[in-house]
Design an enzyme around this catalytic site. Structure first.
Site, PDB file in Angstrom:
ATOM      1  N   ASP A  50       0.844  -1.200   0.000  1.00 42.20           N
ATOM      2  CA  ASP A  50       0.000   0.000   0.000  1.00 42.20           C
ATOM      3  C   ASP A  50       0.881   1.253   0.000  1.00 42.20           C
ATOM      4  OD1 ASP A  50      -2.153  -1.716   0.251  1.00 42.20           O
ATOM      5  OD2 ASP A  50      -2.167  -1.559   2.448  1.00 42.20           O
TER       6      ASP A  50
HETATM    7  N1  URA Z   1      -1.141  -5.979   4.053  1.00 37.83           N
HETATM    8  C1  URA Z   1      -1.656  -4.733   3.997  1.00 37.83           C
HETATM    9  O1  URA Z   1      -2.684  -4.458   4.587  1.00 37.83           O
HETATM   10  N2  URA Z   1      -1.010  -3.809   3.280  1.00 37.83           N
HETATM   11  C2  URA Z   1       0.161  -4.047   2.628  1.00 37.83           C
HETATM   12  O2  URA Z   1       0.720  -3.141   1.993  1.00 37.83           O
HETATM   13  C3  URA Z   1       0.686  -5.344   2.701  1.00 37.83           C
HETATM   14  C4  URA Z   1       0.013  -6.297   3.423  1.00 37.83           C
END
Ligand code: URA
Length: 236
Positions: A104
């Site tokens: 993310d």
């Molecule tokens: N889980 C999440 O919620 N976000 C990420 O970026 C990776 C794993």
């Protein structure tokens, strides 16, 4: 043996015509000497060359590790923040470098990138079961019940069955380590939410046996992965 124009093209320096122009213009050196013949063939393995004063080592495929900073998107066409690809030389974009899976925009830590489609596919395959290790900061204290729920499995809205952590432990009052073998969308954040907490910050510290703290990368820095690193990505 491969001709110099083809070598440069394979390394992302433009079309064959553009690479020939670079060579004719005296911008290219091989082995410390000007290389002005585009049709001269070289052994590619271990070939060191210079383009416009910058040193390069021939690499058939790119395998990179990045310590992803916040406010960078993994998409090639990002919506709100710069793309992760802006952190790399333009030549890598021309080689179709892609992130292996996604983090993310506000998740930091270890991200792999490659231009090897087979590698990307294999690493992303759910069948491979390569564990990914995350550290999360939580809004509310990490209770023993939270850890137990994440290990037992929590039901996410759009999943057919509960998802369980391979491993989970509290690291402090509001910090935990969680190891997942799947890579579902926002998985850590959604699992924490489903278990009654909230993820405030998230970082990926390892993929398989490849640990970010052993790579010595500051946020935003990247490095080439060598065979010994790639071997650590194999499932246990
Ligand atoms: N889980 C999440 O919620 N976000 C990420 O970026 C990776 C794993």
């Amino acid at each position: 043996m491969v001709t110099l124009d083809k070598i440069l093209q394979s390394q992302g320096f433009g079309s064959r015509k553009e690479c020939r122009a670079l060579i004719a213009g005296g911008y290219v050196m091989v082995g410390g000497l000007p290389a002005t013949e585009h049709d001269r063939a070289y052994e590619t393995a271990g070939l060191e060359f210079t383009v416009d004063g910058e040193d390069w080592l021939y690499r058939e495929k790119l395998y990179l590790a990045l310590n992803k900073p916040v406010d960078i998107e993994c998409s090639r066409k990002p919506s709100y923040h710069p793309s992760v690809l802006t952190l790399f030389p333009d030549q890598f974009m021309a080689r179709d470098l892609q992130p292996v899976g996604r983090l993310d925009h506000d998740t930091t830590g270890l991200l792999l990138l490659s231009d090897d489609g087979a590698f990307i596919h294999a690493q992303s395959s759910p069948k491979r079961h390569v564990p990914k290790v995350y550290r999360a900061t939580t809004a509310r204290p990490v209770s023993a019940e939270l850890v137990a729920a994440l290990k037992a499995g929590v039901q996410l809205h759009d999943e057919p069955a509960p998802l369980a952590a391979l491993y989970c432990e509290a690291l402090g009052e509001n910090r935990l380590e969680i190891v997942l073998e799947q890579g579902k969308y926002h998985q850590v954040k959604r699992m924490l939410a489903a278990a009654g907490n909230h993820c405030e910050a998230l970082t990926r510290v390892a993929i398989g046996g490849l640990r970010l703290d052993e790579l010595d990368l500051a946020p935003g820095d990247w490095m080439y992965l060598e065979e010994r690193h790639l071997a650590l990505l194999a499932p246990a």
